[in-house]
Design a protein around this motif. Structure first.
Motif, PDB file in Angstrom:
ATOM      1  N   CYS A  58     -57.026   9.939  58.244  1.00  0.00           N
ATOM      2  CA  CYS A  58     -57.363  11.346  58.423  1.00  0.00           C
ATOM      3  C   CYS A  58     -58.814  11.546  58.841  1.00  0.00           C
ATOM      4  O   CYS A  58     -59.170  12.607  59.354  1.00  0.00           O
TER       5      CYS A  58
ATOM      6  N   HIS B 263     -55.709   9.665  53.457  1.00  0.00           N
ATOM      7  CA  HIS B 263     -56.720  10.729  53.380  1.00  0.00           C
ATOM      8  C   HIS B 263     -58.095  10.199  52.988  1.00  0.00           C
ATOM      9  O   HIS B 263     -59.115  10.706  53.432  1.00  0.00           O
TER      10      HIS B 263
ATOM     11  N   CYS C 143     -53.630  14.016  62.715  1.00  0.00           N
ATOM     12  CA  CYS C 143     -52.183  14.027  62.949  1.00  0.00           C
ATOM     13  C   CYS C 143     -51.810  15.016  64.034  1.00  0.00           C
ATOM     14  O   CYS C 143     -50.689  15.008  64.531  1.00  0.00           O
TER      15      CYS C 143
ATOM     16  N   HIS D 231     -48.187  11.644  59.050  1.00  0.00           N
ATOM     17  CA  HIS D 231     -47.263  12.282  60.003  1.00  0.00           C
ATOM     18  C   HIS D 231     -47.072  11.455  61.265  1.00  0.00           C
ATOM     19  O   HIS D 231     -45.992  11.422  61.838  1.00  0.00           O
TER      20      HIS D 231
ATOM     21  N   ARG E 222     -63.435  23.245  54.989  1.00  0.00           N
ATOM     22  CA  ARG E 222     -62.468  22.228  55.392  1.00  0.00           C
ATOM     23  C   ARG E 222     -63.127  20.856  55.624  1.00  0.00           C
ATOM     24  O   ARG E 222     -62.615  19.850  55.212  1.00  0.00           O
TER      25      ARG E 222
ATOM     26  N   ASP F 189     -47.298  17.010  51.905  1.00  0.00           N
ATOM     27  CA  ASP F 189     -48.378  17.336  52.835  1.00  0.00           C
ATOM     28  C   ASP F 189     -47.849  18.400  53.781  1.00  0.00           C
ATOM     29  O   ASP F 189     -46.755  18.253  54.328  1.00  0.00           O
TER      30      ASP F 189
ATOM     31  N   HIS G  28     -48.351  19.309  56.753  1.00  0.00           N
ATOM     32  CA  HIS G  28     -48.041  19.039  58.160  1.00  0.00           C
ATOM     33  C   HIS G  28     -46.857  18.102  58.357  1.00  0.00           C
ATOM     34  O   HIS G  28     -46.635  17.588  59.461  1.00  0.00           O
TER      35      HIS G  28
HETATM   36  S1  SF4 Z   1     -55.190  14.351  59.620  1.00  0.00           S
HETATM   37 FE1  SF4 Z   1     -55.886  16.196  58.580  1.00  0.00          FE
HETATM   38  S2  SF4 Z   1     -54.197  17.620  58.706  1.00  0.00           S
HETATM   39 FE2  SF4 Z   1     -53.386  15.602  59.211  1.00  0.00          FE
HETATM   40  S3  SF4 Z   1     -52.589  14.796  57.298  1.00  0.00           S
HETATM   41 FE3  SF4 Z   1     -54.698  14.100  57.485  1.00  0.00          FE
HETATM   42  S4  SF4 Z   1     -55.942  15.626  56.407  1.00  0.00           S
HETATM   43 FE4  SF4 Z   1     -53.919  16.530  56.782  1.00  0.00          FE
END
Ligand code: SF4
Lengths: 435, 166
Positions: free
Chosen positions: A355, A63, A295, A99, A383, A117, A119
C-alpha cells in the motif's frame, strides 16, 4: 430479468432473489489485510474457531509492509501464526496489495468475495460480487463459509464513446463520483457497461470497480466477457473464466449515461473524493509529492504510461516522486520492461509492493501544509498520515506529468493520438507543455 | 432502552479516517489506547471532553471510507451511547450493529452542540430536552435488529450457530 448482482447472489443463495431481498450466500473468498485481520482473528479466537471454512481464506500483509513498528510486527506474527494453524493462505510482505493479488490469483467471475477492506469491490470488474466488510463480518464468513446480504438495487452506468488522448478510466470514475456524490450509490450496486467499457482493458476496468465504494456502493460490477477471459488466460487461469452478463430486461433503479469523449482529465480536491473538478481548475497548483501506486493505479498499464511520460525527463526539483508497484508480479514486469530504471533516472524512489504511503502508516507521510498528487482512491483529511496535509487524486498520466512540472498539469499537453489510435507521448521540446 | 446524554455535533462526511486516523494504525491491537484518539481529526477536544453516554450527532454519510471496524468499536469504547446522523455509510452501518453500537437515522438539523437528548431505541423517538421537541427516527431493518438484540454478530452466531435473520 436479473442485474449482475441479482444473478450472482441468486446462484450463491440457491434461489431466485431480487433487489431488497435478504439472502444468505455462500462465500468463495474471504480475505483480510494486516489492519483488519488482527481484530478478525481475535473474534475467531473468541468463538474458538480453529479452522477456516471459506474455500479461499487469505491474509494479506500489505498495509504496513515491511512493518515500521513493533506493534505491527506483532500483528503480522499473529496473522502468520493463525493462518498456518487455521488453514488459510498467507500473502507475505512484498507480495502486494490485497485487491491486486485477489484479481491476479484468486477472485473469479460469479464468486462471492468478502474482504476486510473497503476496496474489495475491485474484484467486481471480473464479475464477482465482491464487497468490503468489517472484521467481524469477514471473520464469520471465513469461519462458516457464508454471509448475509441485502440484495442491492443497481445503478447502471452506461458509458459510450472514446476517451480523448490523455484521459483514462481514472478520470471517468472521478467524474462519475463528482457527479453522483460520495453517497450517490450508498447501499447500491454500480454496474458498468456500454461500448467504452466493452473495449476497455481489464486493468482499466479494475480502476472503476475499485472506486465504486467512493460513491458508497456495495459493489462495482462489470460483465465477464472476452476481455475478462483474455486476462485470466494470460494469468494461466483460463479454467476460472465463465461468461456472465446482466439480463437484457434487468431492472435498474436508474441508468446514468456518460459520453466518454466529453470527459476531461479530472482531479479530486481535498478532502473528499467527490470534490472532483476538471483539471483546468487545479492547473498550476504546486505539489510537494507525487505518488504513483496503490490498488487503484499501481498496475503495469499505469506504470507504463507514467514511464512513457517520465522517460528522459526529471522530476521538478521541489517535487518528490514515489512509485509503488501494486504487486510482486507488477514489480517484476516493470523491471523486465525497464520501467523502474526510467523512474529512478527521473528522480523517483521505488518502494516495495504494497500500500505504500496510501493510508498514512509509513513511507511518504506528508508534512504540514504539503500537497500530494496521488493516484490512490482516497484523499480524506489525515489520509496520508497528517491532517495538515492535502491530497489531490488523479490518473497516473496526470501524476507523472505533474511530477515533471512540479505543479498539477494537464497530460493532454504531451499525450497525443498516434497511429492506429494508439496514444503517443509527445517528446518534442517545443511541445505545448513547454510553451 | 432509553439512552440519555449530551450531543456532540459534527458535520457531513465524517470519514473513518477522521474517526480512527491511519497514523494510529499501530494501536489497532490496543483498542483502549486507540479510543483515546477517537474522532480526533474531526474535533481534537472530543475524546478528552466528552462524558460517558454522550451522543455523537452528525450530518450525512457518517462513517464513509474504509472498512475498519475499529471506527465504531472505539466510538463505543469511548462511552458514546449512540450515533445520530442523517445517513450512514454502508460498511460503517453494518459494523456498528455487529459490534453493538446503536445508530439512529434522523433529522439532526434540529439538534445543536450540547443539547440534552433522550433516545428511545425501541420506539425510535428522540427527545431534545434542551429544545423541548421530539424527533422521529428510521427504524433498523429487521435482520439488523435481530443481530443488535443478540448483542452483536459474534453473540448472534454463538446463539444460533448460523444466521437467523427473519
Ligand atoms: S493501496 Fe490504499 S486503498 Fe488500496 S488497499 Fe492499500 S491502503 Fe487501501
Amino acid at each position: 430479468m436479473g442485474t449482475l448482482a441479482e444473478k450472482i447472489l441468486s446462484v450463491k443463495s440457491g434461489k431466485d432473489y431480487s433487489a431488497n431481498d435478504i439472502v444468505i450466500a455462500k462465500v468463495d473468498v474471504a480475505a483480510f489485510q494486516d489492519g483488519t485481520g488482527p481484530l478478525g482473528v481475535r473474534q475467531l479466537q473468541k468463538m474458538n474457531i480453529t479452522k477456516v471454512k471459506a474455500p479461499t481464506s487469505i491474509f494479506f500483509l500489505d498495509h504496513a509492509a515491511p512493518s515500521p513498528r513493533r506493534e505491527l510486527s506483532n500483528d503480522h506474527m499473529l496473522l502468520r501464526e493463525f493462518s498456518k494453524q487455521a488453514g488459510a493462505i498467507l500473502s507475505e510482505v512484498g507480495d502486494g496489495v490485497i485487491h491486486q493479488r485477489l484479481v491476479e490469483s484468486f477472485a473469479k467471475p460469479g464468486d462471492v468475495v468478502i474482504g476486510g477492506d473497503s476496496h474489495t469491490c475491485t474484484s467486481g470488474a471480473l464479475g464477482a460480487f465482491a464487497t468490503g466488510m468489517g472484521s467481524t463480518d469477514v471473520a464469520i464468513g471465513m469461519a462458516i463459509g457464508k454471509t448475509w446480504f441485502k440484495v442491492p438495487e443497481t445503478i447502471r452506468i452506461e458509458v459510450n464513446g472514446k476517451f480523448q488522448p490523455g484521459v483514462f478510466s481514472k478520470d471517468l470514475i472521478l467524474y462519475l463520483i463528482g457527479m453522483i456524490g460520495a453517497d450517490g450509490a450508498t447501499y447500491k450496486a454500480l454496474e458498468f457497461g456500454g461500448s467504452t467499457i466493452d473495449k476497455m482493458s481489464m486493468e482499466s476496468r479494475f480502476v472503476l470497480s475499485n472506486m465504486a465504494v467512493e460513491a458508497g456502493a456495495k459493489v462495482g460490477l462489470i460483465a465477464s466477457d472476452r476481455v475478462t477471459r483474455e486476462y485470466l488466460k494470460a494469468r494461466g487461469r483460463l479454467k476460472d473464466w465463465r461468461p456472465l452478463a446482466p439480463d437484457k430486461d434487468a431492472n435498474y433503479e436508474k441508468v446514468i449515461k456518460i459520453n466518454a469523449a466529453k470527459i476531461e482529465p479530472q482531479v479530486a480536491f481535498p478532502h473528499t473524493v467527490d470534490n472532483t473538478r476538471p483539471i483546468s481548475s487545479a492547473k498550476g497548483k504546486k505539489v510537494s509529492q507525487v505518488f504513483i501506486g496503490t490498488c487503484t493505479n499501481g498496475r503495469i498499464e499505469d506504470l507504463k504510461i507514467a514511464a512513457k511520460i517520465l522517460s528522459g525527463k526529471k522530476r521538478a526539483t521541489d517535487t518528490r516522486l514515489i512509485v509503488v508497484p501494486a504487486s510482486r508480479d507488477v514489480y517484476l514486469e516493470a523491471m523486465k520492461l525497464g520501467l523502474l530504471a526510467t523512474f529512478v533516472k527521473a528522480g523517483a524512489i521505488i518502494m516495495g509492493p504494497g500500500c505504500g504511503p496510501c493510508v498514512g502508516v509509513h513511507q511518504g507521510v506528508l508534512g504540514n501544509g504539503e500537497v500530494c498528487l496521488s493516484t490512490a482512491n482516497r484523499n480524506f483529511k489525515g489520509r496520508m498520515g497528517n491532517p495538515e496535509g492535502f491530497v489531490y487524486l488523479a490518473s497516473p498520466a496526470t501524476a507523472a506529468y505533474s511530477a515533471i512540472k512540479g505543479r498539477i498539469s494537464d497530460p493532454r499537453e504531451v499525450i497525443k493520438k498516434g497511429k492506429k489510435g494508439k496514444i503517443r507521448v509527445n517528446k518534442s521540446k517545443k511541445g505545448r507543455g513547454n510553451r | 432502552m432509553i439512552l440519555k446524554g449530551k450531543a456532540w455535533k459534527f458535520g457531513d462526511s465524517i470519514s473513518t479516517d477522521l474517526i480512527c486516523p491511519g497514523r494510529y494504525f499501530h494501536l489497532r491491537s490496543n483498542l483502549p489506547e486507540l479510543a483515546k484518539h477517537v474522532l480526533e481529526d474531526a474535533d481534537p477536544q472530543f475524546a478528552s471532553s466528552m462524558s460517558k453516554d454522550d451522543f455523537v450527532v452528525a450530518g450525512n454519510n457518517f462513517g464513509l471510507g474504509s472498512s475498519r471496524e475499529h471506527a465504531p468499536t472505539i466510538i463505543k469504547l469511548a462511552g458514546v451511547s449512540a450515533v445520530l446522523a442523517k445517513s450512514f455509510a454502508r460498511i460503517f452501518y453494518r459494523n456498528a450493529i455487529n459490534v453493538g453500537l446503536p445508530l439512529v437515522e434522523c433529522d439532526t438539523d434540529k439538534i445543536e452542540q450540547g443539547d440534552e437528548l433522550e433516545v428511545n431505541l425501541s420506539t425510535g423517538i428522540i427527545r431534545n430536552k434542551t429544545k423541548d421537541i421530539e424527533l422521529g427516527a428510521e427504524s433498523l431493518p429487521k435482520a439488523m435488529l435481530n443481530i443488535l438484540n443478540d448483542g452483536g454478530l459474534v453473540a448472534h452466531i454463538q446463539k444460533h450457530g448460523d444466521f437467523k435473520l427473519d
